[in-house]
Design a protein around this motif. Structure first.
Motif, mmCIF file in Angstrom:
data_model
loop_
_atom_site.group_PDB
_atom_site.id
_atom_site.type_symbol
_atom_site.label_atom_id
_atom_site.label_comp_id
_atom_site.label_asym_id
_atom_site.label_seq_id
_atom_site.Cartn_x
_atom_site.Cartn_y
_atom_site.Cartn_z
ATOM 1 N N ASN A 332 -11.031 -18.098 -32.074
ATOM 2 C CA ASN A 332 -10.184 -19.297 -32.119
ATOM 3 C C ASN A 332 -10.857 -20.428 -31.354
ATOM 4 O O ASN A 332 -10.421 -20.825 -30.284
ATOM 5 N N PRO A 333 -11.942 -20.971 -31.915
ATOM 6 C CA PRO A 333 -12.689 -22.005 -31.193
ATOM 7 C C PRO A 333 -12.097 -23.392 -31.357
ATOM 8 O O PRO A 333 -11.271 -23.649 -32.243
ATOM 9 N N ASP A 334 -12.536 -24.282 -30.498
ATOM 10 C CA ASP A 334 -12.297 -25.713 -30.636
ATOM 11 C C ASP A 334 -13.643 -26.386 -30.880
ATOM 12 O O ASP A 334 -14.698 -25.870 -30.470
ATOM 13 N N ILE A 335 -13.618 -27.517 -31.547
ATOM 14 C CA ILE A 335 -14.853 -28.257 -31.789
ATOM 15 C C ILE A 335 -15.517 -28.576 -30.453
ATOM 16 O O ILE A 335 -14.883 -29.078 -29.527
ATOM 17 N N GLY A 336 -16.776 -28.238 -30.345
ATOM 18 C CA GLY A 336 -17.519 -28.489 -29.112
ATOM 19 C C GLY A 336 -17.641 -27.296 -28.197
ATOM 20 O O GLY A 336 -18.439 -27.338 -27.249
ATOM 21 N N ASP A 337 -16.898 -26.230 -28.439
ATOM 22 C CA ASP A 337 -17.085 -25.010 -27.640
ATOM 23 C C ASP A 337 -18.548 -24.580 -27.761
ATOM 24 O O ASP A 337 -19.128 -24.582 -28.850
ATOM 25 N N GLY A 361 -5.610 -10.263 -33.047
ATOM 26 C CA GLY A 361 -5.094 -10.903 -34.246
ATOM 27 C C GLY A 361 -4.117 -10.067 -35.028
ATOM 28 O O GLY A 361 -3.901 -10.303 -36.217
ATOM 29 N N GLY A 362 -3.511 -9.063 -34.389
ATOM 30 C CA GLY A 362 -2.518 -8.247 -35.070
ATOM 31 C C GLY A 362 -3.093 -7.185 -35.969
ATOM 32 O O GLY A 362 -2.398 -6.665 -36.856
ATOM 33 N N ILE A 363 -4.360 -6.817 -35.776
ATOM 34 C CA ILE A 363 -4.986 -5.767 -36.589
ATOM 35 C C ILE A 363 -4.615 -4.422 -35.973
ATOM 36 O O ILE A 363 -5.140 -4.032 -34.931
ATOM 37 N N SER A 364 -3.710 -3.697 -36.621
ATOM 38 C CA SER A 364 -3.215 -2.446 -36.048
ATOM 39 C C SER A 364 -4.203 -1.305 -36.206
ATOM 40 O O SER A 364 -4.340 -0.455 -35.317
ATOM 41 N N GLY A 404 -9.787 -19.417 -35.994
ATOM 42 C CA GLY A 404 -8.575 -20.200 -35.806
ATOM 43 C C GLY A 404 -7.359 -19.297 -35.735
ATOM 44 O O GLY A 404 -7.476 -18.073 -35.555
ATOM 45 N N THR A 405 -6.185 -19.886 -35.879
ATOM 46 C CA THR A 405 -4.938 -19.120 -35.836
ATOM 47 C C THR A 405 -4.069 -19.468 -37.036
ATOM 48 O O THR A 405 -4.220 -20.526 -37.645
ATOM 49 N N ASP A 406 -3.161 -18.538 -37.365
ATOM 50 C CA ASP A 406 -2.214 -18.807 -38.436
ATOM 51 C C ASP A 406 -0.901 -19.308 -37.851
ATOM 52 O O ASP A 406 -0.801 -19.603 -36.655
ATOM 53 N N VAL A 411 -4.994 -14.888 -33.674
ATOM 54 C CA VAL A 411 -6.382 -15.328 -33.682
ATOM 55 C C VAL A 411 -7.150 -14.638 -34.799
ATOM 56 O O VAL A 411 -6.813 -13.532 -35.223
ATOM 57 N N GLY A 412 -8.189 -15.321 -35.278
ATOM 58 C CA GLY A 412 -8.976 -14.766 -36.367
ATOM 59 C C GLY A 412 -8.258 -14.755 -37.696
ATOM 60 O O GLY A 412 -8.659 -14.044 -38.615
ATOM 61 N N GLN A 413 -7.205 -15.569 -37.810
ATOM 62 C CA GLN A 413 -6.424 -15.640 -39.045
ATOM 63 C C GLN A 413 -6.278 -17.099 -39.474
ATOM 64 O O GLN A 413 -5.295 -17.489 -40.105
ATOM 65 N N GLY A 414 -7.294 -17.918 -39.120
ATOM 66 C CA GLY A 414 -7.199 -19.347 -39.343
ATOM 67 C C GLY A 414 -7.918 -19.832 -40.588
ATOM 68 O O GLY A 414 -8.162 -19.082 -41.532
ATOM 69 N N GLU A 415 -8.289 -21.116 -40.554
ATOM 70 C CA GLU A 415 -8.860 -21.784 -41.726
ATOM 71 C C GLU A 415 -10.383 -21.849 -41.710
ATOM 72 O O GLU A 415 -10.990 -22.287 -42.680
ATOM 73 N N GLY A 416 -11.025 -21.450 -40.590
ATOM 74 C CA GLY A 416 -12.472 -21.340 -40.602
ATOM 75 C C GLY A 416 -13.191 -22.317 -39.692
ATOM 76 O O GLY A 416 -12.636 -23.335 -39.256
ATOM 77 N N ALA A 417 -14.448 -21.998 -39.404
ATOM 78 C CA ALA A 417 -15.270 -22.808 -38.511
ATOM 79 C C ALA A 417 -16.735 -22.683 -38.897
ATOM 80 O O ALA A 417 -17.143 -21.748 -39.598
#
Length: 548
Positions: A332-337, A361-364, A404-406, A411-417
């Motif tokens: 779950n990064p931010d731009i510039g990390d 990220g909820g991976i059981s 990213g996040t949903d 975490v790890g369920q976002g739109e990409g980086a």
């Protein structure tokens, strides 16, 4: 990148297509982007203004069908649709995926490009349906169920899914012949000139990458072990030559057995950097070959597999310890990390997968590849779904399609980086992070043009904007901001398919992914695939208007 063919949502969430809507969209974008480009979390939420202008449907020079939306002045020619007859007499396989130009050569007075294209296919019923190629890895049929254990709990895996309840009925078995592989395409004097099979008998060939010595490394995006049910282990990298008959269908064991996505070679050192696509149980690898001669087959001569670990936190918007950064910082990064990396050795690159529970990220429950388990056990950096990777000017550009996040803050369920790795310093920096599907909807494959422009292929099921619904090709401007360059416009009626002489089911394919984007060495032609229904196109136009 998934080999499943689930139907994407086709409901248009934002109405307004055609020239008027596109003009309004372009006019509003400048002011809107200036105000709202970055969310408070440091992620881009609105598309940047494209230097190439607004999109409109453009007819294919081959079929006359409006398969793409492009900016003014751009045109394209399609080739190699699924089912088209190839030069060797066999039908073009489906599920087009990763691709690259591997060589440019003289053929008489002509300039001829050779591209290698992946086909992300699973099992088929008969050997005749598999890719017919001069070199094949696994040619025997498989029939059965794979059983693995989590402690003493048996987990059964088959074509019908995964069964964790010992008292439940077994899933339908795996039955058939591995049908993945590659085809080689010829592009001569600005026109398509032929195609042939090159490697067969592999499984789930997603992406890969070109080598400086003119070959293609094709990657299996799976870790299925069929050796107990009549077949072979999968999850490897293979080398494809521009001359199909010289390809090597033996796996490069040292490069690891994991859920491979893509690779890129550092031409200075010969090291091969490798991504893994296994949600939230992925690592970032590199292969240090013992033989650095840079020739066909040299990677087969042994080497050392290593995994990345964050050594120093250079900059991180959200405070974290080093252990936290390695475990979830890349999810779950931010731009510039920005981080400084080091590398840990993987003792057994061919280790079997391990069943793990309770992942971020909820991976059981997950099947973690053996090399990845060794990496994470040593504190290695965890990625969500490592996808495309491309080398350019001393840097690696790396895509994590789900960073990213949903809506549930997983975490790890976002739109990409997109990450930029500077090889001289081992500094890894987030140059683009999507905070909204409008800005970027799960980018996947990546390429860099000879002019240094980064281009991303979306695989998010389609984004609705002023140009309608569909997946897109996104450019990154020099500031790392994503803009729309092209849109999938493939909707086919039965009459259109028949008049074009193609083999496909009628339907709306706009939500299916772009993949395999790559430029020719001069930067005049962009090649790209639409995985379903399976089409390759060559795009030309006024590239100098922008940074691609």
């Amino acid at each position: 990148m998934s080999s499943s063919c689930t139907s994407p949502s086709r409901r248009r969430l934002l109405q307004g297509s055609g020239a008027l809507a596109a003009t309004r969209f372009t006019g509003l974008m400048g002011a809107l982007y200036a105000q709202n480009a970055l969310a408070a979390t440091g992620k881009q939420t609105v598309s940047a203004l494209s230097p190439y202008g607004a999109l409109a449907p453009v007819k294919d020079a081959t079929t006359g069908l409006p398969l793409l939306q492009l900016p003014p002045g751009f045109s394209y020619r399609s080739f190699g649709w699924t089912g088209d007859s190839m030069s060797d007499g066999n039908p073009t396989p489906g599920n087009h995926d990763g691709m690259a130009v591997v060589t440019s050569r003289r053929a008489g007075r002509s300039t001829e490009l050779v591209l290698v294209r992946n086909h992300e296919r699973g099992l088929v019923a008969t050997p005749a349906e598999a890719i017919q190629a001069p070199r094949s890895y696994a040619t025997q049929p498989v029939n059965g169920i794979i059983t693995v254990f989590y402690g003493s709990l048996p987990i059964r895996i088959g074509a019908g899914g995964i069964v964790t309840d010992p008292s439940a009925a077994a899933p339908a078995p795996f039955v058939g012949y591995p049908a993945g592989g590659t085809t080689n395409l010829l592009f001569r004097d600005a026109g398509w000139a032929g195609a042939t099979g090159s490697i067969g008998g592999t499984l789930g060939n997603c992406a890969g990458g070109p080598t400086p010595w003119g070959t293609w490394l094709t990657c299996e995006e799976t870790i299925y072990d069929f050796s107990g049910i009549g077949g072979k282990k999968h999850g490897y990298v293979f080398e494809v030559d521009a001359d199909a008959g010289d390809s090597i269908a033996d796996p490069i064991i040292g490069m690891g057995r994991f859920v491979h996505e893509a690779v890129a070679v550092d031409p200075t050192t010969g090291y091969v950097y490798e991504t893994e696509d296994n949600r939230n149980v992925s690592a970032f690898f590199r292969y240090v070959p013992a033989d650095t001669s840079g020739e066909l087959g040299s990677l087969h001569n042994g080497g050392k597999l290593q995994a990345a670990r964050i050594k120093t936190i250079v900059r991180k918007a959200a405070p974290a310890t080093l252990a936290q950064a390695n475990d979830q910082g890349l999810l779950n990064p931010d731009i510039g990390d920005e981080y400084e990396l080091e590398w840990v050795d993987i003792a057994n690159p061919d280790a079997d997968p391990v069943v793990v529970a309770g992942q971020p990220g909820g991976i059981s429950l997950a099947f973690m590849a053996g090399p990845t388990y060794q990496a994470i056990s040593q504190g290695g950096a965890r990625m969500s779904r490592g996808e495309g990777i491309w080398y350019s000017a001393g840097k690696m550009f790396i895509v994590d399609t789900a960073a990213g996040t949903d809506s549930r803050s997983r975490v790890g369920q976002g739109e990409g980086a997109v990450w930029e790795l500077t090889l001289a310093t081992m500094r890894l920096r987030a140059i683009f992070v999507s905070g909204n599907q409008t800005a970027g909807n799960n980018p996947d494959n990546v390429t860099v043009s000879p002019r240094g422009g980064v281009l991303l292929c979306e695989d998010g099921g389609g984004t609705s904007d002023a140009y309608g619904s569909g997946n897109r090709l996104l450019g990154l401007n020099p500031a790392g901001e994503a803009y729309i360059f092209c849109k999938n416009n493939v909707t086919l009626s039965a009459d259109q398919i028949a008049s074009a002489g193609k083999i496909a089911a009628a339907g709306d394919y706009r939500g299916y992914e772009f993949c395999g984007a790559c430029f020719d060495p001069t930067g005049r032609v962009l090649f790209v695939n639409m995985q379903t229904p399976g089409i390759t196109v060559a795009i030309t136009g006024p590239w100098a208007k922008g940074n691609l």
